[in-house]
Design a protein around this motif. Sequence first.
Motif, PDB file in Angstrom:
ATOM      1  N   TYR A   1     -20.804  -4.190  15.332  1.00  0.00           N
ATOM      2  CA  TYR A   1     -20.872  -4.501  13.892  1.00  0.00           C
ATOM      3  C   TYR A   1     -20.017  -3.510  13.106  1.00  0.00           C
ATOM      4  N   SER A   2     -20.163  -2.229  13.433  1.00  0.00           N
ATOM      5  CA  SER A   2     -19.391  -1.190  12.735  1.00  0.00           C
ATOM      6  C   SER A   2     -17.896  -1.362  12.965  1.00  0.00           C
ATOM      7  N   LYS A   3     -17.533  -1.677  14.196  1.00  0.00           N
ATOM      8  CA  LYS A   3     -16.114  -1.863  14.527  1.00  0.00           C
ATOM      9  C   LYS A   3     -15.530  -3.035  13.744  1.00  0.00           C
ATOM     10  N   GLN A   4     -16.257  -4.150  13.690  1.00  0.00           N
ATOM     11  CA  GLN A   4     -15.760  -5.313  12.955  1.00  0.00           C
ATOM     12  C   GLN A   4     -15.636  -5.017  11.467  1.00  0.00           C
ATOM     13  N   LEU A   5     -16.603  -4.313  10.908  1.00  0.00           N
ATOM     14  CA  LEU A   5     -16.518  -3.937   9.494  1.00  0.00           C
ATOM     15  C   LEU A   5     -15.331  -3.010   9.239  1.00  0.00           C
ATOM     16  N   SER A   6     -15.090  -2.094  10.151  1.00  0.00           N
ATOM     17  CA  SER A   6     -13.969  -1.172  10.006  1.00  0.00           C
ATOM     18  C   SER A   6     -12.629  -1.910  10.056  1.00  0.00           C
ATOM     19  N   ILE A   7     -12.495  -2.837  10.982  1.00  0.00           N
ATOM     20  CA  ILE A   7     -11.258  -3.625  11.090  1.00  0.00           C
ATOM     21  C   ILE A   7     -11.047  -4.450   9.821  1.00  0.00           C
ATOM     22  N   GLY A   8     -12.113  -5.097   9.349  1.00  0.00           N
ATOM     23  CA  GLY A   8     -12.019  -5.894   8.125  1.00  0.00           C
ATOM     24  C   GLY A   8     -11.680  -5.045   6.920  1.00  0.00           C
ATOM     25  N   TYR A   9     -12.288  -3.851   6.848  1.00  0.00           N
ATOM     26  CA  TYR A   9     -12.004  -2.947   5.737  1.00  0.00           C
ATOM     27  C   TYR A   9     -10.547  -2.523   5.738  1.00  0.00           C
ATOM     28  N   LYS A  10     -10.016  -2.177   6.907  1.00  0.00           N
ATOM     29  CA  LYS A  10      -8.625  -1.718   6.995  1.00  0.00           C
ATOM     30  C   LYS A  10      -7.656  -2.791   6.489  1.00  0.00           C
ATOM     31  N   GLU A  11      -7.890  -4.041   6.877  1.00  0.00           N
ATOM     32  CA  GLU A  11      -7.008  -5.112   6.414  1.00  0.00           C
ATOM     33  C   GLU A  11      -7.159  -5.329   4.908  1.00  0.00           C
ATOM     34  N   ALA A  12      -8.396  -5.274   4.418  1.00  0.00           N
ATOM     35  CA  ALA A  12      -8.620  -5.429   2.974  1.00  0.00           C
ATOM     36  C   ALA A  12      -8.030  -4.253   2.209  1.00  0.00           C
ATOM     37  N   GLU A  13      -8.080  -3.052   2.798  1.00  0.00           N
ATOM     38  CA  GLU A  13      -7.490  -1.876   2.166  1.00  0.00           C
ATOM     39  C   GLU A  13      -5.981  -2.051   1.990  1.00  0.00           C
ATOM     40  N   ASP A  14      -5.327  -2.589   3.006  1.00  0.00           N
ATOM     41  CA  ASP A  14      -3.887  -2.860   2.898  1.00  0.00           C
ATOM     42  C   ASP A  14      -3.608  -3.870   1.797  1.00  0.00           C
ATOM     43  N   LEU A  15      -4.449  -4.886   1.694  1.00  0.00           N
ATOM     44  CA  LEU A  15      -4.303  -5.903   0.651  1.00  0.00           C
ATOM     45  C   LEU A  15      -4.487  -5.288  -0.727  1.00  0.00           C
ATOM     46  N   VAL A  16      -5.527  -4.473  -0.895  1.00  0.00           N
ATOM     47  CA  VAL A  16      -5.806  -3.850  -2.189  1.00  0.00           C
ATOM     48  C   VAL A  16      -4.649  -2.941  -2.602  1.00  0.00           C
ATOM     49  N   SER A  17      -4.157  -2.150  -1.670  1.00  0.00           N
ATOM     50  CA  SER A  17      -3.051  -1.238  -1.980  1.00  0.00           C
ATOM     51  C   SER A  17      -1.804  -1.992  -2.427  1.00  0.00           C
ATOM     52  N   SER A  18      -1.444  -3.030  -1.689  1.00  0.00           N
ATOM     53  CA  SER A  18      -0.242  -3.786  -2.060  1.00  0.00           C
ATOM     54  C   SER A  18      -0.450  -4.580  -3.347  1.00  0.00           C
ATOM     55  N   SER A  19      -1.659  -5.080  -3.572  1.00  0.00           N
ATOM     56  CA  SER A  19      -1.934  -5.839  -4.796  1.00  0.00           C
ATOM     57  C   SER A  19      -1.888  -4.937  -6.020  1.00  0.00           C
ATOM     58  N   LEU A  20      -2.461  -3.735  -5.911  1.00  0.00           N
ATOM     59  CA  LEU A  20      -2.404  -2.799  -7.038  1.00  0.00           C
ATOM     60  C   LEU A  20      -0.971  -2.394  -7.341  1.00  0.00           C
ATOM     61  N   ALA A  21      -0.196  -2.149  -6.303  1.00  0.00           N
ATOM     62  CA  ALA A  21       1.220  -1.805  -6.507  1.00  0.00           C
ATOM     63  C   ALA A  21       1.953  -2.962  -7.181  1.00  0.00           C
ATOM     64  N   TRP A  22       1.658  -4.169  -6.745  1.00  0.00           N
ATOM     65  CA  TRP A  22       2.293  -5.343  -7.339  1.00  0.00           C
ATOM     66  C   TRP A  22       1.918  -5.467  -8.810  1.00  0.00           C
ATOM     67  N   LEU A  23       0.645  -5.224  -9.150  1.00  0.00           N
ATOM     68  CA  LEU A  23       0.216  -5.307 -10.548  1.00  0.00           C
ATOM     69  C   LEU A  23       0.912  -4.270 -11.415  1.00  0.00           C
ATOM     70  N   ILE A  24       1.106  -3.078 -10.876  1.00  0.00           N
ATOM     71  CA  ILE A  24       1.769  -2.011 -11.627  1.00  0.00           C
ATOM     72  C   ILE A  24       3.241  -2.339 -11.839  1.00  0.00           C
ATOM     73  N   GLU A  25       3.877  -2.875 -10.809  1.00  0.00           N
ATOM     74  CA  GLU A  25       5.325  -3.071 -10.854  1.00  0.00           C
ATOM     75  C   GLU A  25       5.760  -4.479 -11.258  1.00  0.00           C
ATOM     76  N   SER A  26       4.859  -5.439 -11.310  1.00  0.00           N
ATOM     77  CA  SER A  26       5.266  -6.825 -11.563  1.00  0.00           C
ATOM     78  C   SER A  26       6.032  -7.016 -12.870  1.00  0.00           C
ATOM     79  N   PRO A  27       5.700  -6.309 -13.954  1.00  0.00           N
ATOM     80  CA  PRO A  27       6.523  -6.478 -15.162  1.00  0.00           C
ATOM     81  C   PRO A  27       7.957  -5.983 -14.975  1.00  0.00           C
ATOM     82  N   LEU A  28       8.156  -5.084 -14.008  1.00  0.00           N
ATOM     83  CA  LEU A  28       9.486  -4.504 -13.803  1.00  0.00           C
ATOM     84  C   LEU A  28      10.328  -5.302 -12.814  1.00  0.00           C
ATOM     85  N   LEU A  29       9.678  -6.140 -12.016  1.00  0.00           N
ATOM     86  CA  LEU A  29      10.397  -6.879 -10.976  1.00  0.00           C
ATOM     87  C   LEU A  29      10.936  -8.189 -11.534  1.00  0.00           C
TER      88      LEU A  29
END
Length: 118
Positions: A52-80
């Motif tokens: 259970y812990s391993k599956q949650l960790s794997i899911g979190y890591k993928e969601a973390e990558d999504l959150v990081s790229s989405s936040l970067a996109w929100l910050i930079e989208s007016p400039l792109l």
Amino acid sequence: MSGYYLAARQLEFFRGRRNSGPNTDSLADALAIAQHHDAVTGTEKQHVANDYSKQLSIGYKEAEDLVSSSLAWLIESPLLTTCQNPVTKFQQCPLLNINCCPASEVDLVQGKNLFTTL
């Protein structure tokens, strides 16, 4: 973890869900499995709890990558002007009960900044 999942899902759909790349599906699946009565009550065997812990960790890591790229996109989208990859890098510190984080312990290069949010 379910609160983090909901925030990640909102960012995923605000930016636009993609067919490839990180998404929230793995975390959703892991959270669904973690709702099993043995997981909730803690009566599962140790190897099942580890899974259970391993599956949650794997899911979190993928969601973390999504959150990081989405936040970067929100910050930079007016400039792109075209669909480009953002250059801003967001890192998260999942260990909130300690006061050190690898992202905050690096030496910053001239012209780089470190911002923290809670």
